[in-house]
Design a protein around this motif. Structure first.
Motif, PDB file in Angstrom:
ATOM      1  N   GLU A  41      -7.768 -15.996  -3.953  1.00 21.79           N
ATOM      2  CA  GLU A  41      -6.754 -15.609  -2.970  1.00 21.79           C
ATOM      3  C   GLU A  41      -6.038 -14.337  -3.400  1.00 21.79           C
ATOM      4  O   GLU A  41      -5.797 -13.413  -2.573  1.00 21.79           O
ATOM      5  CB  GLU A  41      -5.758 -16.751  -2.789  1.00 21.79           C
ATOM      6  CG  GLU A  41      -4.712 -16.461  -1.728  1.00 21.79           C
ATOM      7  CD  GLU A  41      -3.638 -17.531  -1.682  1.00 21.79           C
ATOM      8  OE1 GLU A  41      -2.936 -17.637  -0.658  1.00 21.79           O
ATOM      9  OE2 GLU A  41      -3.499 -18.264  -2.682  1.00 21.79           O
ATOM     10  N   ILE A  42      -5.710 -14.246  -4.678  1.00 21.81           N
ATOM     11  CA  ILE A  42      -5.037 -13.042  -5.181  1.00 21.81           C
ATOM     12  C   ILE A  42      -5.948 -11.831  -5.054  1.00 21.81           C
ATOM     13  O   ILE A  42      -5.506 -10.723  -4.696  1.00 21.81           O
ATOM     14  CB  ILE A  42      -4.600 -13.257  -6.644  1.00 21.81           C
ATOM     15  CG1 ILE A  42      -3.493 -14.326  -6.702  1.00 21.81           C
ATOM     16  CG2 ILE A  42      -4.099 -11.961  -7.257  1.00 21.81           C
ATOM     17  CD1 ILE A  42      -3.114 -14.748  -8.117  1.00 21.81           C
ATOM     18  N   ALA A  43      -7.237 -12.004  -5.342  1.00 20.97           N
ATOM     19  CA  ALA A  43      -8.186 -10.891  -5.225  1.00 20.97           C
ATOM     20  C   ALA A  43      -8.302 -10.406  -3.775  1.00 20.97           C
ATOM     21  O   ALA A  43      -8.342  -9.188  -3.502  1.00 20.97           O
ATOM     22  CB  ALA A  43      -9.539 -11.321  -5.741  1.00 20.97           C
ATOM     23  N   ARG A  44      -8.330 -11.326  -2.792  1.00 18.08           N
ATOM     24  CA  ARG A  44      -8.418 -10.933  -1.388  1.00 18.08           C
ATOM     25  C   ARG A  44      -7.126 -10.223  -0.945  1.00 18.08           C
ATOM     26  O   ARG A  44      -7.152  -9.270  -0.137  1.00 18.08           O
ATOM     27  CB  ARG A  44      -8.636 -12.176  -0.521  1.00 18.08           C
ATOM     28  CG  ARG A  44      -9.982 -12.837  -0.738  1.00 18.08           C
ATOM     29  CD  ARG A  44     -11.092 -11.954  -0.213  1.00 18.08           C
ATOM     30  NE  ARG A  44     -12.399 -12.588  -0.362  1.00 18.08           N
ATOM     31  CZ  ARG A  44     -13.228 -12.358  -1.369  1.00 18.08           C
ATOM     32  NH1 ARG A  44     -12.866 -11.532  -2.351  1.00 18.08           N
ATOM     33  NH2 ARG A  44     -14.401 -12.952  -1.420  1.00 18.08           N
ATOM     34  N   LYS A  45      -6.037 -10.645  -1.471  1.00 20.73           N
ATOM     35  CA  LYS A  45      -4.756 -10.005  -1.138  1.00 20.73           C
ATOM     36  C   LYS A  45      -4.715  -8.570  -1.675  1.00 20.73           C
ATOM     37  O   LYS A  45      -4.260  -7.637  -0.985  1.00 20.73           O
ATOM     38  CB  LYS A  45      -3.617 -10.823  -1.705  1.00 20.73           C
ATOM     39  CG  LYS A  45      -2.239 -10.327  -1.292  1.00 20.73           C
ATOM     40  CD  LYS A  45      -1.161 -11.269  -1.819  1.00 20.73           C
ATOM     41  CE  LYS A  45       0.214 -10.788  -1.397  1.00 20.73           C
ATOM     42  NZ  LYS A  45       1.293 -11.672  -1.904  1.00 20.73           N
ATOM     43  N   ARG A  46      -5.170  -8.368  -2.886  1.00 20.08           N
ATOM     44  CA  ARG A  46      -5.201  -7.031  -3.469  1.00 20.08           C
ATOM     45  C   ARG A  46      -6.181  -6.126  -2.711  1.00 20.08           C
ATOM     46  O   ARG A  46      -5.929  -4.913  -2.525  1.00 20.08           O
ATOM     47  CB  ARG A  46      -5.588  -7.118  -4.948  1.00 20.08           C
ATOM     48  CG  ARG A  46      -4.497  -7.695  -5.830  1.00 20.08           C
ATOM     49  CD  ARG A  46      -4.983  -7.859  -7.245  1.00 20.08           C
ATOM     50  NE  ARG A  46      -3.938  -8.435  -8.105  1.00 20.08           N
ATOM     51  CZ  ARG A  46      -4.125  -8.775  -9.380  1.00 20.08           C
ATOM     52  NH1 ARG A  46      -5.334  -8.598  -9.941  1.00 20.08           N
ATOM     53  NH2 ARG A  46      -3.127  -9.267 -10.072  1.00 20.08           N
ATOM     54  N   GLN A  47      -7.290  -6.696  -2.296  1.00 21.28           N
ATOM     55  CA  GLN A  47      -8.264  -5.924  -1.540  1.00 21.28           C
ATOM     56  C   GLN A  47      -7.655  -5.436  -0.221  1.00 21.28           C
ATOM     57  O   GLN A  47      -7.863  -4.296   0.201  1.00 21.28           O
ATOM     58  CB  GLN A  47      -9.506  -6.768  -1.284  1.00 21.28           C
ATOM     59  CG  GLN A  47     -10.618  -6.028  -0.553  1.00 21.28           C
ATOM     60  CD  GLN A  47     -11.824  -6.917  -0.307  1.00 21.28           C
ATOM     61  OE1 GLN A  47     -11.794  -8.113  -0.629  1.00 21.28           O
ATOM     62  NE2 GLN A  47     -12.866  -6.337   0.254  1.00 21.28           N
ATOM     63  N   LEU A  48      -6.921  -6.330   0.449  1.00 21.37           N
ATOM     64  CA  LEU A  48      -6.266  -5.941   1.697  1.00 21.37           C
ATOM     65  C   LEU A  48      -5.253  -4.827   1.464  1.00 21.37           C
ATOM     66  O   LEU A  48      -5.161  -3.859   2.256  1.00 21.37           O
ATOM     67  CB  LEU A  48      -5.591  -7.159   2.314  1.00 21.37           C
ATOM     68  CG  LEU A  48      -4.787  -6.912   3.605  1.00 21.37           C
ATOM     69  CD1 LEU A  48      -5.704  -6.373   4.724  1.00 21.37           C
ATOM     70  CD2 LEU A  48      -4.100  -8.206   4.058  1.00 21.37           C
TER      71      LEU A  48
END
Length: 317
Positions: free
Chosen positions: A127-134
């Protein structure tokens, strides 16, 4: 956003709490399994020593020929100790099966529970990785609406997966705690029941052993020892006595019918009654034969036509 951060922080703390709880249970159960295994080994050695006591006591009971009550008491005592060792063997088997083996299962249970906690951390990191990607996409291509929507969709999926994993973790941790409480209670009750059953049987068997030892008649065995002390030959076994008597009988018969009995030099020995009787019988037989021979000779001289046999034939009627 702040509430979401707080919720995520609480989720991480919850996962950390569950993980620490699993590690604590794993360590506690491992220590219990180890100490009960030591207890079982001690009980097994006690069982083996009981078998040795029964064996040695039975051997002494079989070799005791003078103290009859002591021999019987030792035999009964050996039977009681052997029976107690049998109960001890069943006790060890129950401890190994119902206690040690059940505690040993928690090694795999705790390992599986820790793997489930790792899934929480993996879902959180995803979830943290997807947030950073966004956030990167918004910084680099703020006008690329398609990439932004795709990144937001992946973030929503990651958040949903994390929430689902967290919910499963709560259920699994509750189930783990419930199973641990039930298993520890059940295992310890099985141990206590095993010990109560063993000691109840042991009390019964030891009571019989006490009665067997108490039945030793000290005075009677002491009197028997005194009689054996005055007459050592009487303390031998019946088989030894019978063989000894047989040997003496054969020796006396050999001496009786020996034509030239050997006499030790320098020690004059009187004639036995058996030898005198035998000599008198021989003398009477010789005298009878001499008288018969004289009669035959006189009859032959007086009537030469009669047969020489002193027995006349019976006339037919």
């Amino acid at each position: 956003m702040l509430n979401t951060f707080r919720a995520r922080t609480n989720c991480e703390q919850e996962a950390k709490f569950v993980q620490d709880r699993i590690v604590s249970v794993e360590r506690t159960v491992a220590e219990l399994c180890h100490v009960f295994a030591q207890y079982s080994r001690k009980a097994a050695r006690l069982r083996d020593k009981g078998d040795e006591i029964a064996k040695i006591t039975l051997e002494h009971a079989e070799t005791e020929n003078i103290n009859k009550s002591l021999s019987l008491a030792l035999e009964n005592f050996a039977d009681c100790i052997s029976l107690l060792s049998s109960y001890g063997d069943l006790r060890v088997q129950n401890i190994e099966t119902k206690v040690i083996k059940e505690f040993g299962r928690y090694e795999d249970i705790c390992k599986h529970a820790k793997d489930e906690v790792k899934q929480i951390y993996n879902a959180r990191e995803k979830e943290i990785a997807r947030k950073r990607q966004l956030e990167r996409i918004k910084e680099r291509n703020p006008r690329n609406r398609q990439q932004i929507i795709q990144a937001e969709t992946e973030l929503v999926k990651a958040s949903a997966e994390f929430s689902k994993t967290l919910h499963n973790l709560e259920e699994k941790s509750t189930e783990f705690e419930k199973q641990k409480l039930h298993d520890v209670k059940s295992i310890l009750l099985d141990f206590v029941s095993t010990e109560m059953g063993y000691h109840a049987k042991a009390l019964e068997v030891l009571t019989n052993a006490y009665k067997a030892v108490s039945s030793i008649d000290e005075e009677a065995d002491l009197q028997e020892f005194k009689r054996s002390l005055r007459h050592p030959d009487a303390s031998r076994g019946s088989r030894s006595r019978s063989l000894f008597r047989s040997a003496n009988s054969l020796g006396s018969l050999g001496a009786l019918f020996s034509s030239n009995p050997k006499k030790p030099d320098g020690i004059p020995r009187s004639r036995s009654k058996s030898q005198e009787t035998l000599d008198s019988m021989k003398q009477s037989i010789s005298e009878t034969e001499d008288s018969l021979s004289d009669t035959n000779i006189s009859e032959n001289l007086s009537d030469p036509e009669e047969p020489s046999s002193p027995i006349k034939p019976r006339k037919r009627k």
